[in-house]
Design a protein around this motif. Structure first.
Motif, PDB file in Angstrom:
ATOM      1  N   PHE A 472      -2.968   4.098  58.119  1.00 47.46           N
ATOM      2  CA  PHE A 472      -3.664   3.129  58.983  1.00 47.46           C
ATOM      3  C   PHE A 472      -4.953   3.732  59.543  1.00 47.46           C
ATOM      4  CE2 PHE A 472      -0.924   5.569  61.757  1.00 47.46           C
ATOM      5  CZ  PHE A 472      -1.712   5.831  62.854  1.00 47.46           C
ATOM      6  N   ALA A 473      -5.117   5.059  59.434  1.00 43.50           N
ATOM      7  CA  ALA A 473      -6.346   5.731  59.897  1.00 43.50           C
ATOM      8  C   ALA A 473      -6.763   6.756  58.847  1.00 43.50           C
ATOM      9  CB  ALA A 473      -6.128   6.384  61.249  1.00 43.50           C
ATOM     10  N   PHE A 474      -7.010   6.277  57.637  1.00 42.49           N
ATOM     11  CA  PHE A 474      -7.413   7.172  56.548  1.00 42.49           C
ATOM     12  C   PHE A 474      -8.775   7.773  56.850  1.00 42.49           C
ATOM     13  CE2 PHE A 474      -9.781   7.516  52.465  1.00 42.49           C
ATOM     14  CZ  PHE A 474      -9.105   8.619  51.971  1.00 42.49           C
ATOM     15  N   SER A 475      -8.910   9.070  56.636  1.00 43.31           N
ATOM     16  CA  SER A 475     -10.153   9.788  56.948  1.00 43.31           C
ATOM     17  C   SER A 475     -10.886  10.123  55.659  1.00 43.31           C
ATOM     18  CB  SER A 475      -9.835  11.071  57.720  1.00 43.31           C
ATOM     19  OG  SER A 475     -11.009  11.827  57.915  1.00 43.31           O
ATOM     20  N   ASP A 476     -12.059   9.517  55.511  1.00 41.57           N
ATOM     21  CA  ASP A 476     -12.938   9.841  54.386  1.00 41.57           C
ATOM     22  C   ASP A 476     -14.062  10.737  54.906  1.00 41.57           C
ATOM     23  OD1 ASP A 476     -13.774   8.758  51.425  1.00 41.57           O
ATOM     24  OD2 ASP A 476     -15.532   9.140  52.669  1.00 41.57           O
ATOM     25  N   HIS A 477     -14.354  11.835  54.180  1.00 43.79           N
ATOM     26  CA  HIS A 477     -15.346  12.798  54.650  1.00 43.79           C
ATOM     27  C   HIS A 477     -16.723  12.172  54.804  1.00 43.79           C
ATOM     28  CE1 HIS A 477     -12.714  16.269  52.953  1.00 43.79           C
ATOM     29  NE2 HIS A 477     -12.329  15.878  54.140  1.00 43.79           N
ATOM     30  N   TYR A 478     -17.042  11.178  54.006  1.00 41.60           N
ATOM     31  CA  TYR A 478     -18.373  10.571  54.064  1.00 41.60           C
ATOM     32  C   TYR A 478     -18.498   9.623  55.262  1.00 41.60           C
ATOM     33  CZ  TYR A 478     -22.548   8.025  52.566  1.00 41.60           C
ATOM     34  OH  TYR A 478     -23.790   7.455  52.501  1.00 41.60           O
ATOM     35  N   LEU A 479     -17.485   8.786  55.479  1.00 43.69           N
ATOM     36  CA  LEU A 479     -17.561   7.794  56.548  1.00 43.69           C
ATOM     37  C   LEU A 479     -17.461   8.430  57.925  1.00 43.69           C
ATOM     38  CD1 LEU A 479     -15.397   4.811  55.255  1.00 43.69           C
ATOM     39  CD2 LEU A 479     -17.869   5.074  55.181  1.00 43.69           C
ATOM     40  N   GLU A 480     -16.557   9.416  58.079  1.00 42.53           N
ATOM     41  CA  GLU A 480     -16.321  10.100  59.346  1.00 42.53           C
ATOM     42  C   GLU A 480     -15.782   9.156  60.419  1.00 42.53           C
ATOM     43  OE1 GLU A 480     -20.029  11.956  60.265  1.00 42.53           O
ATOM     44  OE2 GLU A 480     -19.666  13.662  58.948  1.00 42.53           O
ATOM     45  N   VAL A 481     -15.245   8.019  60.015  1.00 46.40           N
ATOM     46  CA  VAL A 481     -14.550   7.106  60.924  1.00 46.40           C
ATOM     47  C   VAL A 481     -13.251   6.682  60.238  1.00 46.40           C
ATOM     48  CG1 VAL A 481     -16.590   6.243  62.144  1.00 46.40           C
ATOM     49  CG2 VAL A 481     -15.888   5.162  60.018  1.00 46.40           C
ATOM     50  N   PRO A 482     -12.194   6.408  60.993  1.00 47.60           N
ATOM     51  CA  PRO A 482     -10.923   6.036  60.357  1.00 47.60           C
ATOM     52  C   PRO A 482     -11.008   4.673  59.668  1.00 47.60           C
ATOM     53  CG  PRO A 482     -10.774   5.832  62.745  1.00 47.60           C
ATOM     54  CD  PRO A 482     -12.085   6.496  62.461  1.00 47.60           C
ATOM     55  N   TYR A 483     -10.304   4.570  58.523  1.00 41.81           N
ATOM     56  CA  TYR A 483     -10.268   3.310  57.784  1.00 41.81           C
ATOM     57  C   TYR A 483      -8.806   2.904  57.583  1.00 41.81           C
ATOM     58  CZ  TYR A 483     -11.503  -0.319  54.456  1.00 41.81           C
ATOM     59  OH  TYR A 483     -11.662  -1.533  53.847  1.00 41.81           O
ATOM     60  N   ASP A 484      -8.519   1.624  57.815  1.00 39.64           N
ATOM     61  CA  ASP A 484      -7.143   1.121  57.781  1.00 39.64           C
ATOM     62  C   ASP A 484      -6.749   0.725  56.358  1.00 39.64           C
ATOM     63  OD1 ASP A 484      -4.679   0.116  58.331  1.00 39.64           O
ATOM     64  OD2 ASP A 484      -5.374  -1.650  59.445  1.00 39.64           O
ATOM     65  N   LEU A 485      -5.750   1.453  55.795  1.00 40.88           N
ATOM     66  CA  LEU A 485      -5.218   1.138  54.471  1.00 40.88           C
ATOM     67  C   LEU A 485      -3.788   0.613  54.557  1.00 40.88           C
ATOM     68  CD1 LEU A 485      -6.431   4.280  52.456  1.00 40.88           C
ATOM     69  CD2 LEU A 485      -7.416   1.986  52.407  1.00 40.88           C
ATOM     70  N   SER A 486      -3.327   0.308  55.784  1.00 46.15           N
ATOM     71  CA  SER A 486      -1.915  -0.034  55.944  1.00 46.15           C
ATOM     72  C   SER A 486      -1.569  -1.395  55.338  1.00 46.15           C
ATOM     73  CB  SER A 486      -1.552  -0.031  57.437  1.00 46.15           C
ATOM     74  OG  SER A 486      -2.334  -0.995  58.142  1.00 46.15           O
ATOM     75  N   LYS A 487      -2.550  -2.271  55.128  1.00 48.10           N
ATOM     76  CA  LYS A 487      -2.267  -3.598  54.587  1.00 48.10           C
ATOM     77  C   LYS A 487      -2.445  -3.679  53.073  1.00 48.10           C
ATOM     78  CE  LYS A 487      -3.541  -5.976  58.873  1.00 48.10           C
ATOM     79  NZ  LYS A 487      -4.372  -7.028  59.495  1.00 48.10           N
ATOM     80  N   VAL A 488      -2.784  -2.561  52.467  1.00 53.02           N
ATOM     81  CA  VAL A 488      -2.986  -2.531  51.020  1.00 53.02           C
ATOM     82  C   VAL A 488      -1.641  -2.431  50.313  1.00 53.02           C
ATOM     83  CG1 VAL A 488      -4.077  -1.277  49.124  1.00 53.02           C
ATOM     84  CG2 VAL A 488      -5.240  -1.444  51.331  1.00 53.02           C
ATOM     85  N   PHE A 489      -1.454  -3.209  49.242  1.00 52.63           N
ATOM     86  CA  PHE A 489      -0.246  -3.165  48.411  1.00 52.63           C
ATOM     87  C   PHE A 489      -0.534  -2.150  47.293  1.00 52.63           C
ATOM     88  CE2 PHE A 489       3.323  -6.068  46.734  1.00 52.63           C
ATOM     89  CZ  PHE A 489       3.898  -5.025  46.033  1.00 52.63           C
TER      90      PHE A 489
END
Length: 608
Positions: A472-489
């Motif tokens: 739900f708070a995936f960390s990508d080195h480029y974005l440097e902000v958390p990204y939510d992947l919890s709703k992905v199948f």
């Protein structure tokens, strides 16, 4: 002890230089103290201030003044030597007159000296407490011959060009040289004016013949002129570039002023305003919005040609084009989902049952159900990837796929930091941008083909992606902000589970895809493979009919596989031959029997 740059102009107007001692006859011997010079060659008739700091040198100057003796100035071979010995000095020097002496607070002496004539040292009398020598004065002829006249004119012509190109030389220097009528004096004047090293000036001093001296000076002037002309060309090009840059800057400022008066803006300002409008309309999480606004303010404060402008612009594009809250509405009609799955795939009861169970639970508890993470494991050609597409179609979600085969770098998953040139987000974020929603069906194909090397372990980076407790708070080195992947199948595929690390295997629900038996292959061929190949090959008006015996013989004698990929290839081969018959105007192929297969496909490849 440092030596100031000598002046090429005599200073008789300012100081009265008296003769040093009694006048010697030509060829007579001079005796007096010696003054060693660092990085300086003293020429006759040249005036220069000198700072004398070494003890023996101070003693030599004081003795010369006290006894009214000539002071002989000789250049050192190595300026770094402090305790000078006879072998450290050149053989030729200059007899100088001291016109003024000042004692400095630090004990050193400041003197103003003028050269009188060349001398050649013939004997060192002693070296302590100062160096004392005997020297022969060199009497120089002032006669002007046709050769010296020609050399003087050629030298003056070269010297004029050098003075014009050399910004450090005063223009009066050439005027002074025009008024020098003695060839030797002219050569000495020019040698003292040029930027020469000590050895080159000493060579000029040791050239006793005025004609020879002028020839050497001409060679040195020609070399100096070549360097100055090249320097002038470089300076001219640089100045042109600077003038053009200043002109462009001036025109840009004028353009900005005109655009401001007209209510318009320049391209960079329009771009920043466009980004600001897009950011205001975008539905972003608070933390992401704060980061984007911070980067936008940095961009607005930078000049348009700054190297970081493109980096920040690309980063903001990624932020604004990623789906943060957009999602599709799931189709929770169990009957519809079952029909879609059954119409696209034959068999696979366990996989279809798991999909229907997920939809049923989501229908009853939509806010509590986590998205499943399935792993389809089976031989090639058993329908793992195509089933993922069918799941997306049945649920009404977007479908995206990433092949992980051969991925060896952890940055492929997590992205590169923005400090690197050409940095990009990882494949997860790139694929989410293509999905355009935060709840797609995301297929990670060939998860068992991940590599491992010195750049990191991509399988370890996938642990965060496929863990419902973390993604739900995936960390990508480029974005440097958390990204939510919890709703992905998430659906992963693999041919075998052995290469998959245990920690990654533990995060996935494994569904086995068994090999198809002969009856299942025939049914799949009837329902899916033959109709698809007939349509792709343009045989809808004259479709060939495959008998059961023909299909069975293709399966047994022309394929040997767990899936149906090779079976489809053989059917496609027969359809191509049927299409060729139609294109050539021959009778269409109505029926494919078992007896026709050797003619259509060649001899059997597998015998059972």
């Amino acid at each position: 002890m440092g030596w100031p740059q000598p002046s090429p102009f005599p200073l008789f107007d300012e100081f009265e230089f008296e003769d040093a001692g009694p006048s010697e006859e030509a060829g007579g011997i001079l005796e007096g103290p010696l003054l060693p010079l660092r990085d300086l060659v003293f020429f006759p008739r040249m005036v220069s201030p000198l700072v004398v700091g070494r003890d023996r040198s101070i003693e030599a100057v004081e003795v010369a003044l006290e006894r009214d003796e000539p002071l002989i100035a000789v250049a050192q071979r190595d300026p770094e030597v402090d305790e000078v010995e006879p072998e450290d000095l050149y053989e030729f020097g200059t007899d100088v007159i001291i016109g003024r002496m000042l004692r400095m607070p630090d004990g050193s002496l400041s003197i103003l000296a003028q050269g009188r004539r060349r001398v050649q040292i013939v004997e060192y009398i002693h070296t302590e407490p100062y160096i004392r020598v005997r020297a022969i004065p060199i009497v120089e002829s002032a006669e002007r011959t046709r050769l010296t006249e020609a050399l003087m004119r050629a030298t003056l012509a070269l010297f004029e060009k050098v003075v014009q190109l050399n910004r450090s030389m005063p223009e009066d220097l050439y005027v002074f040289a025009l008024n020098v009528h003695e060839p030797g004096w002219l050569a000495d004047l020019i040698a003292q004016s040029l930027s020469l090293d000590t050895s080159q000036r000493q060579e000029v001093l040791e050239a006793l013949d005025p004609a020879t001296r002028l020839q050497r000076i001409s060679v040195l002037l020609a070399k100096e002129l070549d360097v100055l002309e090249l320097e002038d060309q470089i300076h001219s090009r640089v100045q042109q570039e600077l003038d053009r840059a200043q002109r462009e800057h001036f025109l840009r400022e004028q353009m900005k002023a005109i655009q401001t008066e007209l209510g318009e803006t320049d391209a960079f300002t329009r771009e920043v305003n466009e980004l600001r409008e897009r950011l205001a309309k975008a539905d972003l999480p608070d933390e992401v919005r704060a980061q984007a606004e911070k980067e936008l303010e940095r961009l607005a404060a930078m000049p348009p040609m700054a190297p970081e402008v493109g980096i920040i612009r690309t980063y903001l594009d990624w932020i604004l084009e990623l789906p943060w809250k957009e999602e599709t509405e799931d189709n929770l009609d169990l009957k519809h989902v079952a029909e879609v799955l059954e119409s696209n795939h034959y068999g696979l009861p366990k996989a279809k049952e798991r999909i229907l169970e997920y939809i049923a639970v989501k229908k009853l508890a939509p806010d509590k159900m986590r998205s499943p993470i399935l792993c389809f494991v089976g031989p090639p050609g058993t329908g793992k990837t195509s089933l993922g597409r069918s799941v997306a179609k049945a649920l009404g979600r977007n479908f995206v796929r990433v092949s992980l085969g051969g991925v060896r770098d952890e940055a492929e998953i997590r992205g590169h930091r923005r400090t690197y040139i050409g940095a990009m987000p990882g494949r997860i974020i790139q694929t989410m941008r293509r999905a355009k929603t935060i709840n797609p069906v995301f297929m990670l194909d060939e998860v068992d083909k991940l590599g491992l090397d010195f750049r990191g372990d991509p399988a370890a980076a996938l642990l965060e992606v496929l863990d419902p407790e973390q993604n739900f708070a995936f960390s990508d080195h480029y974005l440097e902000v958390p990204y939510d992947l919890s709703k992905v199948f998430f659906i992963t595929t693999a041919n075998t589970l052995d290469p998959v690390p245990p920690a990654l295997r533990d995060r996935m629900e494994v569904i086995e895809f068994p090999s198809y038996i002969e009856e299942e292959k025939m049914e799949i061929a009837r329902r899916f493979l033959i109709p698809r190949q007939i349509e792709e090959h343009g045989l809808a008006e004259h479709p060939p009919h495959f008998t059961d015996a023909a299909l069975r013989r293709i399966i047994r004698e022309y394929t040997y596989e767990a899936g149906v990929r090779n079976l489809e290839r053989e059917i496609a081969s027969i359809c191509r031959k049927a299409a060729r018959r139609l294109a050539e105007g021959k009778r269409p192929l109505r029926q494919v029997t078992a007896q026709m297969l050797p003619k259509l496909l060649g001899p059997p490849r597998f015998l059972r």
